[in-house]
Design a protein around this motif. Structure first.
Motif, PDB file in Angstrom:
ATOM      1  N   LEU A 122       0.816  -1.222   0.000  1.00  0.00           N
ATOM      2  CA  LEU A 122       0.000   0.000   0.000  1.00  0.00           C
ATOM      3  C   LEU A 122       0.852   1.276   0.000  1.00  0.00           C
ATOM      4  CD1 LEU A 122      -2.949  -1.090   2.347  1.00  0.00           C
ATOM      5  CD2 LEU A 122      -2.993  -0.840  -0.149  1.00  0.00           C
ATOM      6  N   LYS A 123       2.148   1.143   0.269  1.00  0.00           N
ATOM      7  CA  LYS A 123       3.036   2.319   0.113  1.00  0.00           C
ATOM      8  C   LYS A 123       3.082   2.760  -1.341  1.00  0.00           C
ATOM      9  CE  LYS A 123       5.913   2.249   4.136  1.00  0.00           C
ATOM     10  NZ  LYS A 123       6.048   0.947   4.807  1.00  0.00           N
ATOM     11  N   GLY A 124       2.755   1.831  -2.241  1.00  0.00           N
ATOM     12  CA  GLY A 124       2.731   2.181  -3.665  1.00  0.00           C
ATOM     13  C   GLY A 124       1.373   2.656  -4.136  1.00  0.00           C
ATOM     14  N   GLN A 125       0.376   2.723  -3.237  1.00  0.00           N
ATOM     15  CA  GLN A 125      -0.981   3.122  -3.660  1.00  0.00           C
ATOM     16  C   GLN A 125      -0.990   4.565  -4.156  1.00  0.00           C
ATOM     17  OE1 GLN A 125      -4.084   2.685  -0.625  1.00  0.00           O
ATOM     18  NE2 GLN A 125      -5.616   2.419  -2.252  1.00  0.00           N
ATOM     19  N   TRP A 126      -1.726   4.792  -5.227  1.00  0.00           N
ATOM     20  CA  TRP A 126      -1.816   6.141  -5.810  1.00  0.00           C
ATOM     21  C   TRP A 126      -2.848   6.968  -5.056  1.00  0.00           C
ATOM     22  CZ3 TRP A 126      -1.485   6.191 -11.902  1.00  0.00           C
ATOM     23  CH2 TRP A 126      -0.311   5.508 -12.297  1.00  0.00           C
ATOM     24  N   GLU A 127      -2.695   8.275  -5.237  1.00  0.00           N
ATOM     25  CA  GLU A 127      -3.650   9.253  -4.705  1.00  0.00           C
ATOM     26  C   GLU A 127      -5.091   8.876  -5.080  1.00  0.00           C
ATOM     27  OE1 GLU A 127      -2.133  11.526  -2.759  1.00  0.00           O
ATOM     28  OE2 GLU A 127      -4.176  12.296  -2.431  1.00  0.00           O
ATOM     29  N   ASN A 128      -5.281   8.365  -6.300  1.00  0.00           N
ATOM     30  CA  ASN A 128      -6.647   8.063  -6.759  1.00  0.00           C
ATOM     31  C   ASN A 128      -7.151   6.701  -6.288  1.00  0.00           C
ATOM     32  OD1 ASN A 128      -5.439   6.154  -8.412  1.00  0.00           O
ATOM     33  ND2 ASN A 128      -5.921   7.154 -10.357  1.00  0.00           N
ATOM     34  N   GLY A 129      -6.333   5.964  -5.515  1.00  0.00           N
ATOM     35  CA  GLY A 129      -6.786   4.691  -4.958  1.00  0.00           C
ATOM     36  C   GLY A 129      -6.205   3.453  -5.619  1.00  0.00           C
ATOM     37  N   LEU A 130      -5.664   3.616  -6.837  1.00  0.00           N
ATOM     38  CA  LEU A 130      -5.081   2.461  -7.544  1.00  0.00           C
ATOM     39  C   LEU A 130      -4.012   1.783  -6.689  1.00  0.00           C
ATOM     40  CD1 LEU A 130      -4.283   0.958 -10.388  1.00  0.00           C
ATOM     41  CD2 LEU A 130      -2.527   2.708 -10.491  1.00  0.00           C
ATOM     42  N   VAL A 131      -4.093   0.465  -6.568  1.00  0.00           N
ATOM     43  CA  VAL A 131      -2.966  -0.298  -6.013  1.00  0.00           C
ATOM     44  C   VAL A 131      -2.292  -0.968  -7.207  1.00  0.00           C
ATOM     45  CG1 VAL A 131      -2.223  -2.122  -4.442  1.00  0.00           C
ATOM     46  CG2 VAL A 131      -4.162  -0.656  -3.821  1.00  0.00           C
ATOM     47  N   PRO A 132      -1.090  -0.518  -7.550  1.00  0.00           N
ATOM     48  CA  PRO A 132      -0.458  -0.964  -8.789  1.00  0.00           C
ATOM     49  C   PRO A 132      -0.117  -2.449  -8.795  1.00  0.00           C
ATOM     50  CG  PRO A 132       0.647   0.966  -7.886  1.00  0.00           C
ATOM     51  CD  PRO A 132      -0.288   0.467  -6.827  1.00  0.00           C
ATOM     52  N   HIS A 133       0.077  -2.980  -9.996  1.00  0.00           N
ATOM     53  CA  HIS A 133       0.407  -4.414 -10.066  1.00  0.00           C
ATOM     54  C   HIS A 133       1.854  -4.673  -9.707  1.00  0.00           C
ATOM     55  CE1 HIS A 133       2.397  -4.662 -14.061  1.00  0.00           C
ATOM     56  NE2 HIS A 133       2.312  -5.966 -14.046  1.00  0.00           N
ATOM     57  N   ILE A 134       2.733  -3.683  -9.899  1.00  0.00           N
ATOM     58  CA  ILE A 134       4.123  -3.833  -9.440  1.00  0.00           C
ATOM     59  C   ILE A 134       4.524  -2.573  -8.680  1.00  0.00           C
ATOM     60  CG2 ILE A 134       6.547  -4.278 -10.063  1.00  0.00           C
ATOM     61  CD1 ILE A 134       5.640  -5.118 -12.824  1.00  0.00           C
ATOM     62  N   VAL A 135       5.200  -2.768  -7.551  1.00  0.00           N
ATOM     63  CA  VAL A 135       5.823  -1.650  -6.841  1.00  0.00           C
ATOM     64  C   VAL A 135       7.333  -1.894  -6.878  1.00  0.00           C
ATOM     65  CG1 VAL A 135       5.919  -0.295  -4.732  1.00  0.00           C
ATOM     66  CG2 VAL A 135       3.795  -1.458  -5.358  1.00  0.00           C
ATOM     67  N   PHE A 136       8.045  -0.900  -7.424  1.00  0.00           N
ATOM     68  CA  PHE A 136       9.506  -1.019  -7.600  1.00  0.00           C
ATOM     69  C   PHE A 136      10.210  -0.372  -6.400  1.00  0.00           C
ATOM     70  CE2 PHE A 136       7.635  -0.519 -11.919  1.00  0.00           C
ATOM     71  CZ  PHE A 136       8.075  -1.681 -12.531  1.00  0.00           C
ATOM     72  N   HIS A 137      10.218  -1.059  -5.273  1.00  0.00           N
ATOM     73  CA  HIS A 137      10.788  -0.445  -4.064  1.00  0.00           C
ATOM     74  C   HIS A 137      12.283  -0.181  -4.191  1.00  0.00           C
ATOM     75  CE1 HIS A 137       7.133  -0.981  -1.719  1.00  0.00           C
ATOM     76  NE2 HIS A 137       7.061  -2.226  -2.148  1.00  0.00           N
ATOM     77  N   ALA A 138      12.993  -1.097  -4.852  1.00  0.00           N
ATOM     78  CA  ALA A 138      14.454  -0.971  -4.978  1.00  0.00           C
ATOM     79  C   ALA A 138      14.833  -1.340  -6.401  1.00  0.00           C
ATOM     80  CB  ALA A 138      15.142  -1.906  -3.983  1.00  0.00           C
ATOM     81  N   PRO A 139      15.871  -0.705  -6.955  1.00  0.00           N
ATOM     82  CA  PRO A 139      16.223  -0.984  -8.351  1.00  0.00           C
ATOM     83  C   PRO A 139      16.684  -2.435  -8.573  1.00  0.00           C
ATOM     84  CG  PRO A 139      17.494   0.874  -7.446  1.00  0.00           C
ATOM     85  CD  PRO A 139      16.758   0.264  -6.318  1.00  0.00           C
ATOM     86  N   ALA A 140      16.407  -2.951  -9.760  1.00  0.00           N
ATOM     87  CA  ALA A 140      16.935  -4.255 -10.191  1.00  0.00           C
ATOM     88  C   ALA A 140      16.924  -4.206 -11.709  1.00  0.00           C
ATOM     89  CB  ALA A 140      16.057  -5.396  -9.687  1.00  0.00           C
ATOM     90  N   ASP A 141      17.966  -4.710 -12.346  1.00  0.00           N
ATOM     91  CA  ASP A 141      18.014  -4.554 -13.812  1.00  0.00           C
ATOM     92  C   ASP A 141      17.642  -5.839 -14.551  1.00  0.00           C
ATOM     93  OD1 ASP A 141      20.191  -6.077 -13.349  1.00  0.00           O
ATOM     94  OD2 ASP A 141      21.669  -4.518 -13.868  1.00  0.00           O
ATOM     95  N   ASN A 142      17.130  -6.839 -13.826  1.00  0.00           N
ATOM     96  CA  ASN A 142      16.813  -8.100 -14.503  1.00  0.00           C
ATOM     97  C   ASN A 142      15.318  -8.286 -14.765  1.00  0.00           C
ATOM     98  OD1 ASN A 142      16.401  -8.376 -11.738  1.00  0.00           O
ATOM     99  ND2 ASN A 142      16.852 -10.569 -11.708  1.00  0.00           N
ATOM    100  N   TYR A 143      14.579  -7.161 -14.930  1.00  0.00           N
ATOM    101  CA  TYR A 143      13.166  -7.278 -15.276  1.00  0.00           C
ATOM    102  C   TYR A 143      12.820  -6.218 -16.315  1.00  0.00           C
ATOM    103  CZ  TYR A 143       8.093  -7.260 -15.127  1.00  0.00           C
ATOM    104  OH  TYR A 143       6.775  -7.309 -15.501  1.00  0.00           O
ATOM    105  N   PHE A 144      12.030  -6.621 -17.291  1.00  0.00           N
ATOM    106  CA  PHE A 144      11.497  -5.688 -18.293  1.00  0.00           C
ATOM    107  C   PHE A 144       9.984  -5.849 -18.324  1.00  0.00           C
ATOM    108  CE2 PHE A 144       9.786  -4.848 -22.452  1.00  0.00           C
ATOM    109  CZ  PHE A 144      10.296  -3.593 -22.736  1.00  0.00           C
ATOM    110  N   PRO A 145       9.216  -4.769 -18.356  1.00  0.00           N
ATOM    111  CA  PRO A 145       9.567  -3.353 -18.380  1.00  0.00           C
ATOM    112  C   PRO A 145       9.737  -2.752 -16.969  1.00  0.00           C
ATOM    113  CG  PRO A 145       7.201  -3.610 -18.703  1.00  0.00           C
ATOM    114  CD  PRO A 145       7.762  -4.996 -18.518  1.00  0.00           C
ATOM    115  N   GLY A 146      10.832  -2.055 -16.783  1.00  0.00           N
ATOM    116  CA  GLY A 146      11.129  -1.411 -15.506  1.00  0.00           C
ATOM    117  C   GLY A 146      10.460  -0.045 -15.382  1.00  0.00           C
TER     118      GLY A 146
END
Ligand code: GLC
Length: 441
Positions: free
Chosen positions: A59-83
Motif C-alpha cells: 500500500l506504500k505504492g498506492q496512488w492518490e486516486n486509490g489504484l494499487v499498482p500491479h508492481i511496486v519497484f521499491h528498490a532498483p533491479a536490472d533483470n526485469y522488463f519493463p522497468g
C-alpha cells in the motif's frame, strides 16, 4: 515443525526483501500485487505481523486516486522488463500504472481472522482498512463508471493470467508497434516454450506505451484502450473481496462504506450471472469492445464459486465440467480446458496449474457443498509440491514444475493449506468477523 513447513517458510524468508517479498528474485525482482496478498496469508501462518507488513508495504505504492499498482519497484533491479522508466508513472515510490487481480482484501481478512494476537491484528487491520476501501472505490469509479456490474481490465497483466487463450481474440486488436524497445529478460532465465510469445509482448508493451501517452489518466485509458475485457476471474475475485471488506467494515469501517460495497456487490452478482454459458457449463469472460462473450473455457470460469455468484445448479454444472477436465489430465486445475485446441500444458496461462487459483476454486466448490471435489483439488495442489517443490506453475499431465523454482506464492499457499487443513469450509458471507474475533479455521 515438519520439514515441509520449514522449507516453505525458508522460501518466503529467502525471497523477503524487508517488508515485501519478491515472487522469485531471478524473474520478478519487485513486489507484485496479488502475489503479496497470497504471501501475506502464508506469512500469517507463522508470523502475522510480517504478513501485515507485506500488505502495508504494497500500500506504500498506492496512488492518490486509490489504484494499487500491479508492481511496486521499491528498490532498483536490472533483470526485469519493463522497468520503472518504461512505465513512466511519476509516483514518489516508482510503480507500474495498472492494477492486478484484486484478492487483497480477501487475503487481509484471512490474515486478520487467523492472527493469534487479537490486539495486534486489530491494530494492524485498522491501518490497512482505509487503503483497501480506497482501492475498491477506485475499481468501481474508474473501471465501471456506468455501473454495469462488470469491471474492465485494460491489460492482460491486470487479469494475472497474462497469455490466457481468452485474450487471444481481444489482443488481436492491439497493434504490435511499440515506441519502447523490447528487451525481454524472462526468456533468458526460463525456457521460452513456457513463456508468452514475442508477438504477445509487443502488444503488452504497445498498451503500456498507449497508457503512458495519456499520462495514466483513468478515464482516457478506459476510453482509448484497444484491449478492454471483463475478466471473469477479476470480477469474481472483486465480488468476493467486496464481501470480505464488508465483513471487516463491521468492525473497522462505516455504514456508508459498507452500503457502497453492498450496492456494488448486488450489481456485480447480477452481471456475473449473465456471463454463464449453460451449454458449456462454465462462466466466460466478456469482450467489452465487441460486447460479446469470449468463448474459451479457463480456470477463471470456476471463480464465480469463490465470489459467491453461482447458484446450486450452476455449481453442479461447474463440477461436471471440471470432472470432464479431470478425465483428460493427471492433476487439477489446468488453466485452460484440456479439450480446447489452444490448450498448451506447459505454456504459462495456456494450460499449466497455478496453486493460488486452485486454492480459490477449491474453497468455492467447498462453499457450495462439493467437498469431495474441493478436497481433490487441495490434494493435487499439495501433491504437485510434494513431487517437485514450490514451482511457479505445473504441467497438468505429469506435474512437472515449470517457470521459476522456489516461488513465493506457491510456498505461501502450501503453508496455508498445511495449516488450515484440506477441508475448506468458508463461504464469502459466513463471517466469523461479524460475530467474533476468533480465528475461523
Ligand atoms: C506473472 C503472472 C502474474 C504474477 C506475476 C508475478 O506475470 O502472470 O499473475 O503476478 O508473474 O508472479
Amino acid at each position: 515443525m515438519s520439514d515441509r513447513i520449514a522449507a516453505a517458510q525458508a522460501t518466503l524468508r529467502a525471497n523477503d526483501r524487508g517488508g515485501y517479498t519478491v515472487p522469485n528474485p531471478h524473474i520478478y525482482p519487485f513486489q507484485w500485487n496479488w502475489d503479496s496478498a497470497f504471501v501475506a496469508m502464508g506469512f500469517g501462518t507463522f508470523n502475522a505481523a510480517r504478513g501485515f507488513d507485506e500488505i502495508d508495504t504494497l500500500l506504500k505504492g498506492q496512488w492518490e486516486n486509490g489504484l494499487v499498482p500491479h508492481i511496486v519497484f521499491h528498490a532498483p533491479a536490472d533483470n526485469y522488463f519493463p522497468g520503472p522508466s518504461v512505465w513512466g508513472t511519476n509516483q514518489s515510490v516508482p510503480t507500474s500504472g495498472i492494477t492486478q487481480c484484486p484478492v487483497l482484501a480477501s487475503a487481509a481478512r484471512h490474515l486478520w481472522e487467523h492472527a493469534p494476537d487479537r490486539a495486534l491484528a486489530d491494530a494492524r487491520m485498522a491501518q490497512i482498512y482505509p487503503g483497501l476501501i480506497r482501492y475498491h472505490a477506485w475499481w468501481r469509479q474508474t473501471r465501471d463508471p456506468h455501473g454495469t456490474g462488470l469491471v474492465a481490465t485494460l491489460h492482460p497483466w491486470e487479469t494475472g493470467s497474462d497469455n490466457s487463450p481468452a485474450w487471444d481474440g481481444p489482443l488481436a486488436r492491439v497493434p504490435t508497434e511499440t515506441v519502447t524497445e523490447i528487451i525481454r529478460r524472462d526468456t533468458g532465465v526460463v525456457d521460452p516454450a513456457m513463456r508468452p510469445h514475442a508477438h504477445d509482448y509487443q502488444r503488452y508493451i504497445h498498451l503500456v506505451d498507449a497508457f503512458r501517452g495519456v499520462a495514466w489518466d483513468p478515464a482516457r485509458m478506459l476510453a482509448a484502450s484497444p484491449f478492454r475485457v471483463a475478466d471473469i476471474g477479476t470480477n469474481a475475485v472483486l465480488l468476493r473481496a467486496n464481501q470480505d471488506l464488508m465483513a471487516l467494515g463491521e468492525r473497522f469501517g462505516t455504514a456508508p462504506e459498507r452500503a457502497a460495497l453492498a450496492a456494488h456487490s448486488d450489481q456485480m452478482r447480477a452481471a456475473i450471472a449473465r456471463q454463464w454459458d449453460s451449454a458449456a457449463g462454465i462462466f466466460y469472460a466478456r469482450d467489452l469492445i465487441a460486447d460479446a462473450p469470449i468463448r474459451v473455457g479457463t480456470s477463471a470460469g470456476f471463480l464465480p464459486l469463490w465470489g459467491g455468484a453461482a447458484p446450486p445448479h450452476q455449481a453442479a454444472s461447474l463440477a461436471a465440467t471440471l470432472g470432464r477436465w479431470a478425465s483428460k489430465v493427471a492433476y487439477l486445475v489446468p488453466s485452460t480446458d484440456p479439450d480446447d485446441p489452444r490448450y498448451e500444458p506447459r505454456r504459462y496461462w495456456r494450460g499449466p496449474i497455478w496453486s493460488v487459483v486452485n486454492w480459490m476454486i477449491a474453497r468455492g466448490f467447498a462453499a457450495h457443498g462439493h467437498s469431495a471435489l474441493a478436497r481433490r483439488i487441495d490434494a493435487d495442489t499439495r501433491a504437485l509440491v510434494t513431487k517437485n517443490g514450490f514451482w511457479e506453475y505445473f504441467d497438468p499431465r505429469d506435474g512437472t514444475g515449470l517457470g521459476g523454482p522456489d516461488f513465493s506464492w506457491t510456498a505461501g499457499i502450501d503453508l496455508v493449506l498445511g495449516t488450515d487443513g484440506a477441508t475448506p469450509a468458508t463461504s464469502p458471507s459466513a463471517s466469523s468477523a461479524q460475530t467474533s474475533a476468533a480465528p475461523a479455521c
